[in-house]
Design a protein around this motif. Structure first.
Motif, PDB file in Angstrom:
ATOM      1  N   ASN A   1      -2.569  74.210  82.223  1.00 28.67           N
ATOM      2  CA  ASN A   1      -4.000  74.538  82.204  1.00 28.67           C
ATOM      3  C   ASN A   1      -4.267  75.634  83.246  1.00 28.67           C
TER       4      ASN A   1
ATOM      5  N   GLU B   1      -6.788  66.519  79.453  1.00 29.76           N
ATOM      6  CA  GLU B   1      -8.233  66.703  79.282  1.00 29.76           C
ATOM      7  C   GLU B   1      -8.774  65.649  78.315  1.00 29.76           C
TER       8      GLU B   1
ATOM      9  N   HIS C   1     -11.020  62.164  85.699  1.00 33.83           N
ATOM     10  CA  HIS C   1     -10.179  63.346  85.895  1.00 33.83           C
ATOM     11  C   HIS C   1      -9.719  63.474  87.351  1.00 33.83           C
TER      12      HIS C   1
END
Length: 494
Positions: free
Chosen positions: A196, A207, A220
């Motif tokens: 990413n 994600e 996250h």
């Protein structure tokens, strides 16, 4: 089966007499059986030689590969940090490697969940379905692998195990499992590295959307890892790689730990002993072929020991049969043109000159020669000290001697040509195990003998039938005479 009773009138053992007569009649059949056996022995010996020839041909291919001559010995001053393997093209030398960061997988762990993996998932979550959520990783360009509309769905029949299997089986670089002890869900990437790179949304490697976050108590911010490996080569060249391995200048490096500020030294040297072992192994197998072929030409022929027939074997002990056939098989290929020409051609290959552009142009310069005894048939011997010196001085020239270069043939090319010619001739003469008798010369001879033996056996049956008919007629005639004589004697004394 015919039941025959003989000798009632004459008292003769007719069956023994006919058996003895038939033994004489069968002599040509026995000779054909012996001829067939001898041809089969020749065929089998040719095939044995061809099998060994194929092994040499396979090894000759390996002798044309650079890796056979350029095996590398690799040492690391910090094997707990970095190791390496060399390829044939890896240059000898010492290399400094400083590992400043290891590549890691990304991992994220949920908060506690009250879920049984094999129970209905929606019931455990207190939800009604179906429910869809987004979960993805990133490709080499930093873009999401799953599009915005590519969602995972939890149906009313799903368990957590069902959902995890769908995610794990999907091509999404994610592995998910549930720890029933801590009641936590674990997700990790199945690869190392940072993908990413565009900072997409949270900039994390795994994600997921708000729906997934709420369902499984996942944040996250709990993600760890998802980093690239970083190292410095020879104090100057800095490299970033997504795996804990990297190939540079033909050297395969593997990273195990960090040694920032204290570089490891990797040394590569040519493994001359391994090269010598490869050459010696080839020569040993080659000499085995020459020895087998040469033996066929030096064996004595014992003409007084033809192959035994099946009837003859019944009269002998197993050891007697073994000793007899040893002499009967001796010399069956002696003087054969295929073997003699192959021995000559194979020997001549070793005298070929090869333009290597280096130190050595003929094989004798590196200590490899045919033996001085011509009766050896062209076997090869090695002066190991001289070969080792050549490998140290000009290994590339040694390699080209064997393998050639460009359109210039090496020793193995010439050898391969001779072996191929030999293969073609043997296949034409003796065939392969999968061939029918009609496909090779000796097979056609066997087939012809089989046909003649079959015809002769039919003829023998007719001869035996004739003998029985003749002896039966004689018995009847003598029986009639005996009856007439008895009648006369009875009349005479009345």
């Amino acid at each position: 089966m015919n039941m025959r009773i003989s000798g009632l009138a004459t008292g003769m053992d007719t069956e023994s007499i006919i058996n003895d007569l038939m033994k004489a009649e069968k002599i040509p059949l026995d000779k054909m059986e012996q001829d067939k056996t001898k041809i089969e022995w020749q065929r089998d010996k040719f095939r044995e030689i061809n099998t060994l020839r194929q092994k040499i041909d396979d090894m000759a291919f390996d002798m044309q590969l650079s890796k056979t001559y350029n095996t590398k010995i690799v040492n690391s001053s910090q094997e707990n940090v970095v190791t390496a393997t060399g390829s044939p093209k890896s240059p000898e030398g010492a290399y400094k490697i400083e590992v400043t960061q290891l590549a890691t997988s990304a991992i994220n762990v949920s908060g506690k969940l009250d879920i049984k993996p094999d129970a209905n998932l929606l019931d455990a979550l207190g939800k009604t379905g179906p429910i869809s959520f987004r979960l993805t990783t990133f490709d080499e360009n930093g873009d999401p692998i799953k599009g915005e509309d590519e969602l995972y769905e939890i149906t009313e029949e799903d368990t957590l195990n069902d959902l995890m299997k769908r995610i794990n089986d999907d091509d999404n670089n994610i592995r998910m499992f549930y720890d029933d002890n801590t009641k936590q869900l674990i997700m990790e990437t199945t690869r190392t590295g940072k993908f990413n790179t565009t900072g997409y949304r949270n900039g994390k490697e795994i994600e997921f959307d708000a729906t997934f976050q709420d369902l499984f108590n996942m944040s996250h911010g709990n993600e760890k890892g998802g980093t690239d490996a970083k190292f410095k080569y020879n104090d100057a060249y800095e490299v970033t790689t997504k795996e804990n391995k990297y190939t540079l200048n033909g050297i395969n490096f593997e990273f195990k730990d960090i040694n920032e500020g204290s570089p490891a030294t990797i040394t590569l040297t040519n493994d001359i002993n391994a090269t010598m072992d490869n050459i010696k192994e080839f020569v040993e197998k080659y000499n085995e072929l020459i020895d087998v072929m040469n033996k066929t030409q030096r064996e004595e022929k014992y003409r007084d020991f033809p192959p035994l027939t099946e009837e003859q074997k019944k009269e002998l002990e197993e050891r007697e049969i073994e000793l007899w056939e040893e002499k009967a098989k001796s010399g069956i290929l002696r003087g054969d043109s295929i073997i003699t020409s192959a021995l000559t051609n194979l020997r001549q290959n070793w005298y070929q000159s090869v333009d290597t552009g280096g130190e050595y142009n003929v094989i004798s310069q590196i200590g490899i020669t045919t033996t001085k005894d011509y009766l050896d048939g062209g076997k090869i011997e090695i002066n190991e000290e001289k070969l080792k010196e050549a490998l140290q001085k000009d290994p590339d020239s040694v390699y080209k001697l064997f393998a050639g270069s460009g359109d210039k043939k090496g020793i193995m090319d010439h050898l391969d040509d001779s072996l191929e010619t030999m293969k073609t001739k043997i296949n034409e003469r003796a065939g392969r195990s999968s061939d029918t008798l009609s496909n090779y010369t000796l097979g056609k001879r066997i087939k012809d003998i089989d046909s003649r033996m079959n015809d002769f056996q039919n003829r023998l049956q007719q001869i035996e039938t004739r003998y029985w008919r003749q002896f039966t007629a004689m018995e009847k005639a003598i029986s009639t005479m005996n009856n007439q004589s008895a009648m006369l004697m009875n009349n005479f004394f009345q």
